[in-house]
Write a protein that holds these residues in place. Structure first.
Motif, PDB file in Angstrom:
ATOM      1  N   ALA A 161       0.822  -1.212   0.000  1.00 23.28           N
ATOM      2  CA  ALA A 161       0.000   0.000   0.000  1.00 23.28           C
ATOM      3  C   ALA A 161       0.859   1.266   0.000  1.00 23.28           C
ATOM      4  N   GLY A 162       2.150   1.124   0.277  1.00 26.10           N
ATOM      5  CA  GLY A 162       3.036   2.279   0.233  1.00 26.10           C
ATOM      6  C   GLY A 162       3.647   2.688   1.556  1.00 26.10           C
ATOM      7  N   PHE A 163       3.377   1.923   2.626  1.00 28.22           N
ATOM      8  CA  PHE A 163       4.044   2.227   3.887  1.00 28.22           C
ATOM      9  C   PHE A 163       5.537   1.955   3.719  1.00 28.22           C
ATOM     10  N   ASP A 164       6.351   2.746   4.384  1.00 30.62           N
ATOM     11  CA  ASP A 164       7.803   2.622   4.266  1.00 30.62           C
ATOM     12  C   ASP A 164       8.380   1.539   5.173  1.00 30.62           C
ATOM     13  N   GLY A 165       7.579   1.044   6.074  1.00 31.40           N
ATOM     14  CA  GLY A 165       8.016  -0.001   6.987  1.00 31.40           C
ATOM     15  C   GLY A 165       6.848  -0.514   7.781  1.00 31.40           C
ATOM     16  N   TYR A 166       7.107  -1.516   8.608  1.00 30.67           N
ATOM     17  CA  TYR A 166       6.057  -2.168   9.385  1.00 30.67           C
ATOM     18  C   TYR A 166       6.656  -2.608  10.709  1.00 30.67           C
ATOM     19  N   ILE A 167       6.081  -2.140  11.802  1.00 26.96           N
ATOM     20  CA  ILE A 167       6.521  -2.525  13.139  1.00 26.96           C
ATOM     21  C   ILE A 167       5.338  -3.193  13.831  1.00 26.96           C
ATOM     22  N   GLU A 168       5.586  -4.394  14.356  1.00 28.92           N
ATOM     23  CA  GLU A 168       4.517  -5.141  15.029  1.00 28.92           C
ATOM     24  C   GLU A 168       4.363  -4.695  16.474  1.00 28.92           C
ATOM     25  N   LYS A 169       3.098  -4.695  16.922  1.00 33.59           N
ATOM     26  CA  LYS A 169       2.793  -4.497  18.331  1.00 33.59           C
ATOM     27  C   LYS A 169       2.544  -5.867  18.943  1.00 33.59           C
ATOM     28  N   PRO A 170       2.877  -6.071  20.179  1.00 39.90           N
ATOM     29  CA  PRO A 170       3.449  -5.059  21.053  1.00 39.90           C
ATOM     30  C   PRO A 170       4.887  -4.740  20.643  1.00 39.90           C
ATOM     31  N   ILE A 171       5.255  -3.471  20.815  1.00 40.05           N
ATOM     32  CA  ILE A 171       6.600  -3.073  20.424  1.00 40.05           C
ATOM     33  C   ILE A 171       7.620  -3.707  21.360  1.00 40.05           C
ATOM     34  N   ASP A 172       8.798  -3.948  20.836  1.00 41.25           N
ATOM     35  CA  ASP A 172       9.939  -4.402  21.621  1.00 41.25           C
ATOM     36  C   ASP A 172      10.662  -3.126  22.054  1.00 41.25           C
ATOM     37  N   VAL A 173      10.589  -2.786  23.336  1.00 39.51           N
ATOM     38  CA  VAL A 173      11.097  -1.488  23.786  1.00 39.51           C
ATOM     39  C   VAL A 173      12.596  -1.328  23.550  1.00 39.51           C
ATOM     40  N   ARG A 174      13.321  -2.402  23.492  1.00 40.61           N
ATOM     41  CA  ARG A 174      14.763  -2.301  23.202  1.00 40.61           C
ATOM     42  C   ARG A 174      15.017  -2.027  21.723  1.00 40.61           C
ATOM     43  N   ALA A 175      14.253  -2.650  20.863  1.00 36.85           N
ATOM     44  CA  ALA A 175      14.473  -2.516  19.423  1.00 36.85           C
ATOM     45  C   ALA A 175      13.777  -1.303  18.818  1.00 36.85           C
ATOM     46  N   PHE A 176      12.713  -0.847  19.455  1.00 34.38           N
ATOM     47  CA  PHE A 176      11.854   0.185  18.874  1.00 34.38           C
ATOM     48  C   PHE A 176      12.593   1.464  18.456  1.00 34.38           C
ATOM     49  N   PRO A 177      13.439   2.048  19.305  1.00 39.83           N
ATOM     50  CA  PRO A 177      14.121   3.272  18.858  1.00 39.83           C
ATOM     51  C   PRO A 177      14.957   3.065  17.589  1.00 39.83           C
ATOM     52  N   GLY A 178      15.641   1.942  17.488  1.00 39.41           N
ATOM     53  CA  GLY A 178      16.423   1.652  16.293  1.00 39.41           C
ATOM     54  C   GLY A 178      15.549   1.433  15.075  1.00 39.41           C
ATOM     55  N   GLN A 179      14.408   0.772  15.279  1.00 41.84           N
ATOM     56  CA  GLN A 179      13.480   0.567  14.164  1.00 41.84           C
ATOM     57  C   GLN A 179      12.999   1.913  13.639  1.00 41.84           C
ATOM     58  N   VAL A 180      12.665   2.814  14.537  1.00 40.49           N
ATOM     59  CA  VAL A 180      12.183   4.138  14.128  1.00 40.49           C
ATOM     60  C   VAL A 180      13.324   4.926  13.490  1.00 40.49           C
ATOM     61  N   ARG A 181      14.482   4.898  14.114  1.00 40.76           N
ATOM     62  CA  ARG A 181      15.645   5.639  13.608  1.00 40.76           C
ATOM     63  C   ARG A 181      15.958   5.245  12.163  1.00 40.76           C
ATOM     64  N   SER A 182      15.773   3.976  11.830  1.00 41.04           N
ATOM     65  CA  SER A 182      16.092   3.514  10.470  1.00 41.04           C
ATOM     66  C   SER A 182      15.177   4.116   9.412  1.00 41.04           C
TER      67      SER A 182
END
Length: 127
Positions: free
Chosen positions: A98-119
């Motif tokens: 559909a055109g989303f630039d990425g996909y992050i599953e919930k529940p978020i992994d609080v350790r990985a989340f900042p890096g996922q967003v930063r990317s």
């Protein structure tokens, strides 16, 4: 120094608080809203480097909001990442198609989340 400006669109209060807290602790500036309509209202003033969009929202859903962001020349280039509890491979593929630039599953992994967003932060993502 800020990691980037994030527009967080999440209707669940607990999920919103957790994501906002984790991102702010990691150094991001976060503007949080609970509906896609609110996101479309504030996106220009917020000037986000990335939008984190829940897919299942009251009113306008995440897919419709993405289409509106992409159709506006002022926001067409802003990365929009789907954040969803829909965890099937087909759900991820549908969001990316559909055109989303990425996909992050919930529940978020609080350790990985900042890096996922930063990317996905505009200007910092790999070409």
């Amino acid at each position: 120094m800020s990691e980037g400006r994030v527009l967080l669109v999440e209707d669940n209060a607990r999920n919103l608080k957790l994501a906002r807290d984790v991102l702010e602790y990691a150094g991001f500036l976060v503007v949080a809203v609970t509906t896609a309509e609110d996101a479309l209202d504030v996106v220009h003033d917020a000037s986000p480097d990335v939008v984190l969009m829940d897919l299942q929202l009251p009113g306008i859903d995440g897919h419709t909001a993405l289409a509106r962001l992409r159709s506006d020349p002022r926001t067409a280039g802003v990365p929009v990442v789907a954040v969803s509890a829909l965890a099937m491979v087909a759900d991820r593929e549908r969001a990316l198609a559909a055109g989303f630039d990425g996909y992050i599953e919930k529940p978020i992994d609080v350790r990985a989340f900042p890096g996922q967003v930063r990317s996905h932060v505009r200007g910092q993502a790999d070409p």
